[in-house]
Structure formats: structure tokens, C-alpha cells
Design a protein around this motif. Sequence first.
Motif, PDB file in Angstrom:
ATOM      1  N   VAL A  69      33.670  49.041  44.914  1.00  0.00           N
ATOM      2  CA  VAL A  69      33.803  47.648  45.022  1.00  0.00           C
ATOM      3  C   VAL A  69      34.998  47.349  44.435  1.00  0.00           C
ATOM      4  CG1 VAL A  69      32.905  45.232  44.343  1.00  0.00           C
ATOM      5  CG2 VAL A  69      31.464  47.070  45.326  1.00  0.00           C
ATOM      6  N   SER A  70      35.071  47.736  43.092  1.00  0.00           N
ATOM      7  CA  SER A  70      36.502  47.666  42.467  1.00  0.00           C
ATOM      8  C   SER A  70      37.471  48.049  43.195  1.00  0.00           C
ATOM      9  CB  SER A  70      36.346  48.447  40.974  1.00  0.00           C
ATOM     10  OG  SER A  70      35.456  47.960  40.114  1.00  0.00           O
ATOM     11  N   SER A  71      37.532  49.137  43.870  1.00  0.00           N
ATOM     12  CA  SER A  71      38.838  49.474  44.683  1.00  0.00           C
ATOM     13  C   SER A  71      39.055  48.684  45.840  1.00  0.00           C
ATOM     14  CB  SER A  71      38.093  50.960  45.377  1.00  0.00           C
ATOM     15  OG  SER A  71      39.517  51.299  46.282  1.00  0.00           O
ATOM     16  N   ILE A  72      37.790  47.954  46.319  1.00  0.00           N
ATOM     17  CA  ILE A  72      37.989  47.245  47.321  1.00  0.00           C
ATOM     18  C   ILE A  72      38.656  45.828  46.971  1.00  0.00           C
ATOM     19  CG2 ILE A  72      36.515  45.315  48.965  1.00  0.00           C
ATOM     20  CD1 ILE A  72      34.441  47.580  49.296  1.00  0.00           C
ATOM     21  N   ILE A  73      38.138  45.369  45.817  1.00  0.00           N
ATOM     22  CA  ILE A  73      39.003  44.237  45.207  1.00  0.00           C
ATOM     23  C   ILE A  73      40.371  44.361  45.118  1.00  0.00           C
ATOM     24  CG2 ILE A  73      39.086  43.060  42.863  1.00  0.00           C
ATOM     25  CD1 ILE A  73      35.899  43.128  42.747  1.00  0.00           C
ATOM     26  N   ASN A  74      40.630  45.737  44.346  1.00  0.00           N
ATOM     27  CA  ASN A  74      42.180  46.065  44.339  1.00  0.00           C
ATOM     28  C   ASN A  74      42.820  46.027  45.855  1.00  0.00           C
ATOM     29  OD1 ASN A  74      41.988  46.564  41.849  1.00  0.00           O
ATOM     30  ND2 ASN A  74      41.622  48.663  41.953  1.00  0.00           N
ATOM     31  N   ASP A  75      42.266  46.341  46.966  1.00  0.00           N
ATOM     32  CA  ASP A  75      42.819  46.363  48.247  1.00  0.00           C
ATOM     33  C   ASP A  75      43.076  45.037  48.828  1.00  0.00           C
ATOM     34  OD1 ASP A  75      42.811  49.175  48.256  1.00  0.00           O
ATOM     35  OD2 ASP A  75      40.857  49.283  49.608  1.00  0.00           O
ATOM     36  N   LEU A  76      42.148  44.010  48.321  1.00  0.00           N
ATOM     37  CA  LEU A  76      42.002  42.776  48.739  1.00  0.00           C
ATOM     38  C   LEU A  76      43.189  41.890  48.062  1.00  0.00           C
ATOM     39  CD1 LEU A  76      38.059  41.765  48.858  1.00  0.00           C
ATOM     40  CD2 LEU A  76      39.804  42.054  50.980  1.00  0.00           C
ATOM     41  N   ASP A  77      43.251  42.359  46.848  1.00  0.00           N
ATOM     42  CA  ASP A  77      44.536  41.906  46.077  1.00  0.00           C
ATOM     43  C   ASP A  77      45.694  42.325  46.505  1.00  0.00           C
ATOM     44  OD1 ASP A  77      45.995  40.619  43.823  1.00  0.00           O
ATOM     45  OD2 ASP A  77      45.840  42.593  42.661  1.00  0.00           O
ATOM     46  N   MET A  78      45.761  43.320  46.973  1.00  0.00           N
ATOM     47  CA  MET A  78      47.088  43.813  47.701  1.00  0.00           C
ATOM     48  C   MET A  78      47.476  43.010  48.892  1.00  0.00           C
ATOM     49  SD  MET A  78      48.365  47.520  48.414  1.00  0.00           S
ATOM     50  CE  MET A  78      47.462  47.664  50.234  1.00  0.00           C
ATOM     51  N   MET A  79      46.227  42.890  49.644  1.00  0.00           N
ATOM     52  CA  MET A  79      46.419  41.991  51.048  1.00  0.00           C
ATOM     53  C   MET A  79      46.842  40.532  50.852  1.00  0.00           C
ATOM     54  SD  MET A  79      43.323  43.880  52.927  1.00  0.00           S
ATOM     55  CE  MET A  79      43.567  42.761  54.468  1.00  0.00           C
ATOM     56  N   GLY A  80      46.696  40.270  49.575  1.00  0.00           N
ATOM     57  CA  GLY A  80      46.778  38.777  49.255  1.00  0.00           C
ATOM     58  C   GLY A  80      45.690  37.750  49.549  1.00  0.00           C
ATOM     59  N   LEU A  81      44.599  38.427  49.561  1.00  0.00           N
ATOM     60  CA  LEU A  81      43.135  37.735  49.906  1.00  0.00           C
ATOM     61  C   LEU A  81      42.621  37.222  48.516  1.00  0.00           C
ATOM     62  CD1 LEU A  81      41.814  39.415  53.031  1.00  0.00           C
ATOM     63  CD2 LEU A  81      43.133  37.367  52.773  1.00  0.00           C
ATOM     64  N   LEU A  82      42.762  37.830  47.499  1.00  0.00           N
ATOM     65  CA  LEU A  82      42.302  37.728  46.195  1.00  0.00           C
ATOM     66  C   LEU A  82      43.595  37.840  45.240  1.00  0.00           C
ATOM     67  CD1 LEU A  82      38.980  39.835  45.955  1.00  0.00           C
ATOM     68  CD2 LEU A  82      39.426  37.413  46.544  1.00  0.00           C
ATOM     69  N   ASN A  83      43.156  37.103  44.156  1.00  0.00           N
ATOM     70  CA  ASN A  83      44.184  37.489  42.803  1.00  0.00           C
ATOM     71  C   ASN A  83      43.441  37.858  41.599  1.00  0.00           C
ATOM     72  OD1 ASN A  83      45.660  37.056  40.749  1.00  0.00           O
ATOM     73  ND2 ASN A  83      46.811  35.132  41.291  1.00  0.00           N
ATOM     74  N   ALA A  84      43.488  39.432  41.541  1.00  0.00           N
ATOM     75  CA  ALA A  84      42.850  40.093  40.292  1.00  0.00           C
ATOM     76  C   ALA A  84      43.771  40.164  39.242  1.00  0.00           C
ATOM     77  CB  ALA A  84      42.234  41.335  41.133  1.00  0.00           C
ATOM     78  N   GLN A  85      43.558  39.728  38.126  1.00  0.00           N
ATOM     79  CA  GLN A  85      44.231  39.858  36.940  1.00  0.00           C
ATOM     80  C   GLN A  85      43.575  40.504  35.950  1.00  0.00           C
ATOM     81  OE1 GLN A  85      45.310  36.002  35.370  1.00  0.00           O
ATOM     82  NE2 GLN A  85      46.659  36.889  33.768  1.00  0.00           N
ATOM     83  N   LEU A  86      44.132  41.665  35.331  1.00  0.00           N
ATOM     84  CA  LEU A  86      43.339  42.188  34.142  1.00  0.00           C
ATOM     85  C   LEU A  86      43.641  41.578  32.984  1.00  0.00           C
ATOM     86  CD1 LEU A  86      42.230  44.943  34.018  1.00  0.00           C
ATOM     87  CD2 LEU A  86      44.372  45.725  33.032  1.00  0.00           C
ATOM     88  N   VAL A  87      42.479  41.371  32.374  1.00  0.00           N
ATOM     89  CA  VAL A  87      42.152  40.515  31.063  1.00  0.00           C
ATOM     90  C   VAL A  87      41.708  41.382  29.967  1.00  0.00           C
ATOM     91  CG1 VAL A  87      42.338  38.349  32.076  1.00  0.00           C
ATOM     92  CG2 VAL A  87      40.095  39.352  31.779  1.00  0.00           C
TER      93      VAL A  87
END
Length: 426
Positions: free
Chosen positions: A378-396
Motif C-alpha cells: 500500500v505504501s508503494s501504491i501511495i508513492n505511485d499515486l503521488d507520482m501521478m499527481g493524485l496524492l501529495n505524500a510528504q515525508l515528516v
Amino acid sequence: MLENQGTRRTQPLPQDLQWKRRGGEVGETEVARRDLVNEIFDQFLRGSNIFKNREVLRHDYVPEKLPHREEEIRTLASILAPALKGLKCSNVFIYGKTGTGKTAVARYVLDRLTAKAHKIGAPLAACYVNCRMAGTEYRILASLCEALGVRVPFTGLAKAEVLERLKKALVGRELVFIVMLDEVDVLVKTHGDALLYELTRLNPELGGSKICLIGISNDLTFKDHLDPRVLSSLSEEEMVFRPYNASQLKDILWERAREAFMEGAVSDAVISLCAALSAQEHGDARRALDLLRVAGEIAEREGAVRVEVEHVKKAAKRIEYDRTVEAIRSLPLHAKLVLLAVYEKTKNTGSAITGEIYTAYSAICGRMGLTPLTQRRVSSIINDLDMMGLLNAQLVNMGRYGRTKKIRLAIQRSVLREMLAQEGLT
């Protein structure tokens, strides 16, 4: 004399109104609508006041000039030049963000290389394959075989059999075969890197022929997914394409606009706005070309004689919506479920961390009777969605709790809700 009421004759309906009547009289609206459609078609057939050749603005068009990519063209041509003497050239891995000219440069050089080889009689063959469009390892291998004159059925053979046919087509021919795999990251993420491994290890079995691979990827982290043995073979040479800035995009647009539009149909203000909007999105030349083309199409439909700034603004809204819708529709089921989890968890707070998203995703899978993927997947899917511009995933950094990602939606909630509803997920 009184008229015979029962035998009164009426004029027949005109030909275009003699429609079958089903539960009511024929509406004149239908005729008007049909006439309107014909009028639109006739207007288009009469020719455009806007476009001279709109195909110039398509992604797959390879222009005669590629502004601001002269250095990359020179580098790639130098790498591939030994093939003209029958020598094996280095494998090349090209990467960079979408719209940075990777495919255009690679195809530009490859087209000229094959033309030169034909002119001097060099034993060289080439094949370009878009891995996203091909979809499977079988179709990729079939494309390579067909480029060498070997017919392969659309389906029905084992992958090993198709690979064997490819070998037979090359053995003993003293041929340099250049294979260009565009969006190769899609192949690896979907099917793994087994095909790349097999292709990079074929040369000793080919009896004088050589295979040279050119891999093109939009994913800057793509190499992290490769087996070290594949990586060492594929990445003999690497090229990184940097995003264009607004000034460079403007030059590119003017180069295409001169071929695409009638004289005077576009202004510097229109070109500048398309370039500026695209420069904000990582210097994406594809988006710039799309903006200009769609703005021209909107102007054409409105009957305008030139493209105005307002047409560009309308085009930007339409492209953003269409791009988002298409991206969501093409996602696998579990990626859509992850998006739904983000939608639910960020409804009130605006953002959520990875663990919260995974909990919500697992609950959705439970409601649907599905087995959830692992948290790592699921973390990998989130990265893919972030790369596609559908999500914004920021490391904190969470202090003593370690690091995690804070995730937000990068698209309008209303658009996502509409698309998920159409998919039957909400």
C-alpha cells in the motif's frame, strides 16, 4: 356544396419528417438537432481558420527540430553511432519527468540512425515499443519479432517460444538490433524485470548479432526496482533529462505553432501563457502542447478566427479534469481503494498519515470481502499515486515515533467522489 369531412386529403409530410411515430408526434426538435449536427460537420469539412496541421501538436509527432535538446541528441547519437559499423553499442537508460523530451529525442535519433544505416547498407534493425501500450511481455516480444520480419500470433504461444523465435531471427545474421522500450518502468512494476534480464543476456547466444537496449522511464526511482544484475547491464550509459523552463517551453511552442496554425491565428500572449502554466508543472512540454492544441480546438468550435487567452484558460480547466478522470479510471482496483481510504480519512482533517490510511483501506477491503494488500504494498501504491499527481505524500519526522508520510488529496474532492461513484465504490 358541403365538403366531405370524412375524405379530406392532407399534404404528405416532408421526407425528413417521415419518421416512425412512437407514443407521440414527430418533434421538430429532432429535425433541428439533426440539421445542427450536419451544420457542424459541414463547417469542419469546409476547413479551419485556425489550424493548418493540428497533428504537429500531438505527442507522437517527431519534429525536424527539437529546441533545447541539442546536447542530449548529440550524446545519444554518439552512443549509438558504433552500430553503423556493426559494433555493439552500449545499453542506455534515459529517465526524467513526463514531458521533458525523452521519447522525442530518442525517436529523433533512432529515425536518423536507421535512415543512415539504410543509406550505407549497414546491418542494423530497430524497434520502438511503448510498454504501457503493449501491456504484456508477450506483446513486447511479439513486436520485436515483427520488426525482424517474424510473424507471431496475437496470443496463444508461451513466452519462451516467442523468445526462441526472436533468437532464431537474429542468429547468424551479423545484425545490430536496437530495442527501444519506452515507459519501461510500467513493465517492471507490472511483470517484474525478468524480460529485461533475458534480453540483456541474449548476446552470447546470437552468433554474431547484437542487441542494444534503450530504456526510457518517467520514474526517477525506477532503478530501485531492478535486480542488480539487470541494472549493471541496462545502465551502461545513463541520460537524465531536466525539465524545461518557461522560456524554453515558449521556444518549443513557437516551433510547433508555425507548422500547426494558420498565420496570425496565435499570438505571443497565448504562447507565453501556455508556457507559463506548463512550467509550473515541472516544465512539461506535453502539457504545453496539449494546452495549445485544445485552446485552438475550442477557438475553432466557437467560430473564432484566432486563439485568445480565454481559450487557453478554458483549455486548462478541461485538460485538468480529463487528465484526472482518465488517471483514476486506469487504476487497478486496490489503488482505487487506497484513494477511497484517503478520501474518507482526510474529509475533516485535510491530511492523514500512512498508518491511518492503511487502517481505513483494510476496513474498506473488509466491507467488500477482499483480502487487503500488505502495508508495504500500500505504501508503494501511495508513492505511485503521488507520482501521478493524485496524492501529495510528504515525508515528516514524528520524533521518537519515527518517520511517516502525511498524505493529502492533490485533486478536487468532488471529481474524485464523482469518479469513485461511477466505479461503484462509494
